[in-house]
Every structure is written in structure tokens, then in C-alpha cells.
Design a protein around this motif. Structure first.
Motif, PDB file in Angstrom:
ATOM      1  N   VAL A 121      42.469  45.701  42.362  1.00 53.26           N
ATOM      2  CA  VAL A 121      43.364  44.513  42.641  1.00 53.26           C
ATOM      3  C   VAL A 121      44.303  44.628  43.865  1.00 53.26           C
ATOM      4  CG1 VAL A 121      45.585  43.369  41.707  1.00 53.26           C
ATOM      5  CG2 VAL A 121      43.707  43.978  40.111  1.00 53.26           C
ATOM      6  N   SER A 122      44.720  45.846  44.318  1.00 57.63           N
ATOM      7  CA  SER A 122      45.375  45.939  45.462  1.00 57.63           C
ATOM      8  C   SER A 122      44.372  45.844  46.783  1.00 57.63           C
ATOM      9  CB  SER A 122      45.798  47.526  45.446  1.00 57.63           C
ATOM     10  OG  SER A 122      46.587  47.644  46.727  1.00 57.63           O
TER      11      SER A 122
ATOM     12  N   ALA B  49      41.634  44.095  46.843  1.00 58.06           N
ATOM     13  CA  ALA B  49      40.851  42.617  46.783  1.00 58.06           C
ATOM     14  C   ALA B  49      42.309  41.692  47.396  1.00 58.06           C
ATOM     15  CB  ALA B  49      40.660  42.309  45.647  1.00 58.06           C
ATOM     16  N   ARG B  50      43.530  41.922  46.776  1.00 56.12           N
ATOM     17  CA  ARG B  50      44.610  41.112  47.243  1.00 56.12           C
ATOM     18  C   ARG B  50      45.082  41.315  48.477  1.00 56.12           C
ATOM     19  NH1 ARG B  50      48.585  42.599  43.185  1.00 56.12           N
ATOM     20  NH2 ARG B  50      47.889  40.732  41.889  1.00 56.12           N
ATOM     21  N   ALA B  51      44.723  42.466  49.247  1.00 56.46           N
ATOM     22  CA  ALA B  51      45.156  42.674  50.371  1.00 56.46           C
ATOM     23  C   ALA B  51      44.244  41.976  51.476  1.00 56.46           C
ATOM     24  CB  ALA B  51      45.170  44.062  50.717  1.00 56.46           C
TER      25      ALA B  51
ATOM     26  N   GLY C  46      42.400  38.974  50.424  1.00 58.55           N
ATOM     27  CA  GLY C  46      41.939  37.809  49.990  1.00 58.55           C
ATOM     28  C   GLY C  46      40.587  37.755  49.303  1.00 58.55           C
TER      29      GLY C  46
ATOM     30  N   ASP D  45      38.072  38.234  45.869  1.00 54.14           N
ATOM     31  CA  ASP D  45      37.978  37.928  44.305  1.00 54.14           C
ATOM     32  C   ASP D  45      37.660  39.149  43.744  1.00 54.14           C
ATOM     33  OD1 ASP D  45      38.521  35.099  44.557  1.00 54.14           O
ATOM     34  OD2 ASP D  45      36.534  34.637  44.692  1.00 54.14           O
TER      35      ASP D  45
ATOM     36  N   HIS E 258      48.049  43.281  35.712  1.00 52.81           N
ATOM     37  CA  HIS E 258      47.968  43.394  37.227  1.00 52.81           C
ATOM     38  C   HIS E 258      48.350  42.175  38.023  1.00 52.81           C
ATOM     39  CE1 HIS E 258      46.042  47.220  36.118  1.00 52.81           C
ATOM     40  NE2 HIS E 258      45.288  46.701  35.069  1.00 52.81           N
ATOM     41  N   GLY E 259      48.533  40.923  37.479  1.00 54.40           N
ATOM     42  CA  GLY E 259      49.009  39.935  38.093  1.00 54.40           C
ATOM     43  C   GLY E 259      47.704  39.374  38.847  1.00 54.40           C
ATOM     44  N   MET E 260      46.673  39.421  38.424  1.00 54.82           N
ATOM     45  CA  MET E 260      45.486  38.733  39.161  1.00 54.82           C
ATOM     46  C   MET E 260      44.593  38.207  38.099  1.00 54.82           C
ATOM     47  SD  MET E 260      43.235  40.416  42.104  1.00 54.82           S
ATOM     48  CE  MET E 260      42.355  39.300  43.358  1.00 54.82           C
ATOM     49  N   SER E 261      44.039  37.012  38.261  1.00 56.13           N
ATOM     50  CA  SER E 261      42.816  36.467  37.332  1.00 56.13           C
ATOM     51  C   SER E 261      41.696  36.841  37.955  1.00 56.13           C
ATOM     52  CB  SER E 261      42.950  34.845  37.399  1.00 56.13           C
ATOM     53  OG  SER E 261      44.137  34.517  36.643  1.00 56.13           O
TER      54      SER E 261
END
Length: 270
Positions: free
Chosen positions: A156-157, A159-161, A163, A165, A201-204
Motif C-alpha cells: 500500500v505504501s 503503490a500510494r507513493a 499512484g 493500483d 490500510h486506507g486503500m481500495s
């Protein structure tokens, strides 16, 4: 946050396979590139530095960093270089021979896996020349174990950094769930994990159940169909990647993958 993405290289063409995902990752993170290398003799340092600078010049990278150190052990030297910046993402090539392999020199990759808990992005010997960034999808390999699920917060960390999926994947043997319908038990685990991802984890995320007798091959073939994919998995790292998620799973995936593979040895919390 680190100021650069570290890419360990030696003088071989093979080690340069890490440049494509490394440069993509640096661009998506807005970081500089740092080429790091180890030589065994002081008199070789100048030649190695010139080689790395020529590699950068050929790609028009005028603001990249180059660092060459002398060390009796290439393995220990690479570890020294990457430990200078614990937050720096590391991308490197490996031959995946036996363990995770002979990377850059000797068994650098397997040594790194054993001696750090940070995620490491590897390209193996079958890494596709046609792979191009940006990194768009992180394929997280799960098998129902706490070991495999330890990859979730790191994925998640990551992928989020950049952008990207996340897609959760699980490989089941063809005989699993025989007699059940389309919504039989084979779907339950991944659906449950995916449903809890926003809360935990705050992510779909998306998810997909794969089928195949060869688990590693199923993951490799699936990832090859997805543009800009990175495979993500954990390993015990007891002998490099020799003892890994689902036996030799991580070792086999790194060896055969045509996409980069993000590998992490979680901390033992037992």
C-alpha cells in the motif's frame, strides 16, 4: 524521505536491466537516481565511475548521482552503500541462480534479503526487454498466511507513493473447490481481505483468483499480461529466497518473471 533511488550496478550488461524499473520508479517518486557500485581495488574505481557516468549520459541523466567504493567483499560493500540511506528505494538485477541468485556479484541479492527488512525491487534473468513504466499495478501474492499478508502495508505504501493500483492475487490448484459454484469457497479469502483493505490500510483494491498446477508460473504468466506490473511478495529469507512463501515460490517467481518483483522479509514478531 530519501533523495534518490539506489540502483547497484557492476560492469555487466545484466546488471543494467534494473535501470528501466529504477528510472521509472525514480520518476514516479520525483527522486534522483543514484548508481552505486563496488570494486575490489582502488585503481579500478575511476574506470567503474566512468562507466556508470557513460550509462547515465546515454540516457540524458545529468543530475544523477554516482558512487563507487572499494571493498574487499562486494556483498558487504553493496550493503554498506544501501545502508547509507535506509529510506532509499533499492532496485537491482539478479541472475536468480539457486537462491535469488548471483546479483551484481556473488550472492548479493540473497545476502540483502537475509539482512534487511526493507522491500527490494528485483529484475530476474527473464525480465522482459519490452517492460516499460510507469509502474501501474502492484500484484500482491497472498496464500492465506500471516507471512504473505505482511506484504500488504508495504505494498500500500509503495503503490500510494507512485499512484499505482493494487491487485491481490492467489493461485489455487485446479482441483480446489470442485463441485462448488462460481461463488464457492475459492473466492472467500481474497474477497474478505479486499473488503477490509479500506478500513485496515486506507486503500481500495482489486483481486483475482488464479488457477494452475505451477503456482509460480501462474503468477508470472498473469503478470506478463498487465502493462507496468510489479509483483510483490514476502519471504522468510532463511537462505536468501530459497525458503520462501509457499516453498520455493519467491525464488521461482524472481527467476521467471518478466516484470520486476518487490520482495520483503518481514520482521519476526513471534
Amino acid at each position: 524521505m530519501s533523495a534518490a533511488v539506489t540502483i547497484p550496478l557492476d560492469s555487466s550488461i545484466r546488471s543494467q536491466a534494473a535501470l528501466r524499473p529504477g528510472l521509472s520508479l525514480a520518476g514516479q517518486l520525483g527522486l534522483r537516481v543514484r548508481l552505486a557500485s563496488v570494486v575490489s581495488r582502488d585503481q579500478d574505481a575511476g574506470e567503474r565511475k566512468a562507466l556508470l557516468q557513460s550509462i547515465l549520459a546515454a540516457r540524458g541523466l545529468n543530475d544523477a548521482l554516482v558512487e563507487v567504493i572499494t571493498h574487499a567483499s562486494v556483498t558487504d560493500g553493496v550493503m554498506e552503500l544501501i545502508n547509507q540511506d535506509p529510506d532509499s528505494p533499492v532496485v537491482m538485477s539478479t541472475h536468480a541462480r539457486g537462491l535469488v541468485g548471483e546479483a551484481v556479484a556473488g550472492s548479493v541479492a540473497s545476502h540483502m534479503v537475509r539482512n534487511t527488512h526493507r522491500p527490494l525491487l528485483f529484475t530476474g534473468p527473464e525480465f522482459a526487454e519490452e517492460w516499460t513504466g510507469p509502474i501501474r499495478t502492484v500484484l500482491v501474492c497472498l496464500d492465506g498466511s500471516p507471512l504473505s499478508e505482511a506484504m500488504l502495508p508495504e505494498a500500500v505504501s509503495f503503490a500510494r507513493a507512485i499512484g499505482a493500483d493494487i491487485r491481490l492475487i492467489q493461485v489455487l490448484k485446479p482441483s480446489f473447490g470442485v463441485g462448488g459454484g462460481a461463488d464457492s469457497g475459492e473466492w472467500v479469502y481474497l474477497r474478505r481481505v479486499a473488503d477490509h483493505m479500506p478500513e485496515l490500510h486506507g486503500m481500495s483494491v482489486n483481486w483475482d483468483v488464479l488457477h494452475g498446477k505451477d503456482v509460480a508460473q501462474a503468477v508470472v504468466e498473469y503478470s506478463a499480461l498487465i502493462k507496468g506490473a510489479v509483483i510483490a511478495m514476502t519471504t522468510h529469507g532463511r537462505a536468501g529466497l530459497q525458503r520462501a512463501l509457499m516453498g520455493s515460490f519467491a525464488r521461482e517467481v524472481v527467476r521467471a518473471a518478466r516484470s520486476p518483483v518487490l520482495v520483503m522479509r518481514p520482521e519476526d514478531k513471534s
